[in-house]
Design an enzyme around this catalytic site. Sequence first.
Site, PDB file in Angstrom:
ATOM      1  N   VAL A   9       0.867  -1.178   0.000  1.00  0.00           N
ATOM      2  CA  VAL A   9       0.000   0.000   0.000  1.00  0.00           C
ATOM      3  C   VAL A   9       0.900   1.222   0.000  1.00  0.00           C
ATOM      4  CG1 VAL A   9      -2.032  -1.045   1.071  1.00  0.00           C
ATOM      5  CG2 VAL A   9      -0.239  -0.073   2.521  1.00  0.00           C
ATOM      6  N   SER A  10       0.348   2.360  -0.443  1.00  0.00           N
ATOM      7  CA  SER A  10       1.162   3.553  -0.638  1.00  0.00           C
ATOM      8  C   SER A  10       1.375   4.383   0.610  1.00  0.00           C
ATOM      9  CB  SER A  10       0.527   4.431  -1.719  1.00  0.00           C
ATOM     10  OG  SER A  10       0.445   3.718  -2.929  1.00  0.00           O
ATOM     11  N   THR A  11       0.460   4.340   1.553  1.00  0.00           N
ATOM     12  CA  THR A  11       0.627   5.163   2.746  1.00  0.00           C
ATOM     13  C   THR A  11       0.447   4.326   3.995  1.00  0.00           C
ATOM     14  OG1 THR A  11      -1.707   5.757   2.845  1.00  0.00           O
ATOM     15  CG2 THR A  11      -0.283   7.209   1.569  1.00  0.00           C
TER      16      THR A  11
END
Length: 192
Positions: A9-11
């Site tokens: 996931v990106s964050t």
Amino acid sequence: MALIGYARVSTMGQSLEAQLEALQRYGVDKIFQEKYSGAEQNGMSKRPELNKALEYLREGDTLVVYRIDRLARSTFDLHKIVRDFQERGIGLVFIKENIDFSNSSGKFMFTMLGAIAEFERDLIKERTADGRERAKAKGTHMGRKGKDEKDVQKALKLLRERQENGLSVNEISKMTGVPRSTIYAKNKETLG
């Protein structure tokens, strides 16, 4: 012949749960997971868990990823990864898109993605060249913005006074913010 999962996931606020569940349902033997933004990092080298997964994979293994965008940032990026996997005898599966690069439809998809990646590269080159030509026609300076003339003059003054001040060109560059190459080039111009 192992099934290796990769989830990202990106964050930090996002959850890996849906990806992990899908990978487990698929039957993977081991999962590498991380929370890193592919866009804010400089290529794959900044995704340590992906690097570990890539090192872990052996001939005959398959990397299973929930969605294409969890692995690659562009079709060009994906094409490089798939080509590397083919050379190493490693399979690649994307669950959400239902793509398996080890079967004939997956190979067809790879060929199509390769064509798209090449097209994407060509478009970027054309747009860059067009933009450069438009900028030149307008008289716009290309490249990095030069340092302010007063900073360059200060650097040259410090350079001429080196015997008195004992500063190196590196120190002058750090003090004034003027790159060493500019200091040398401007000094050469003034000398003649």
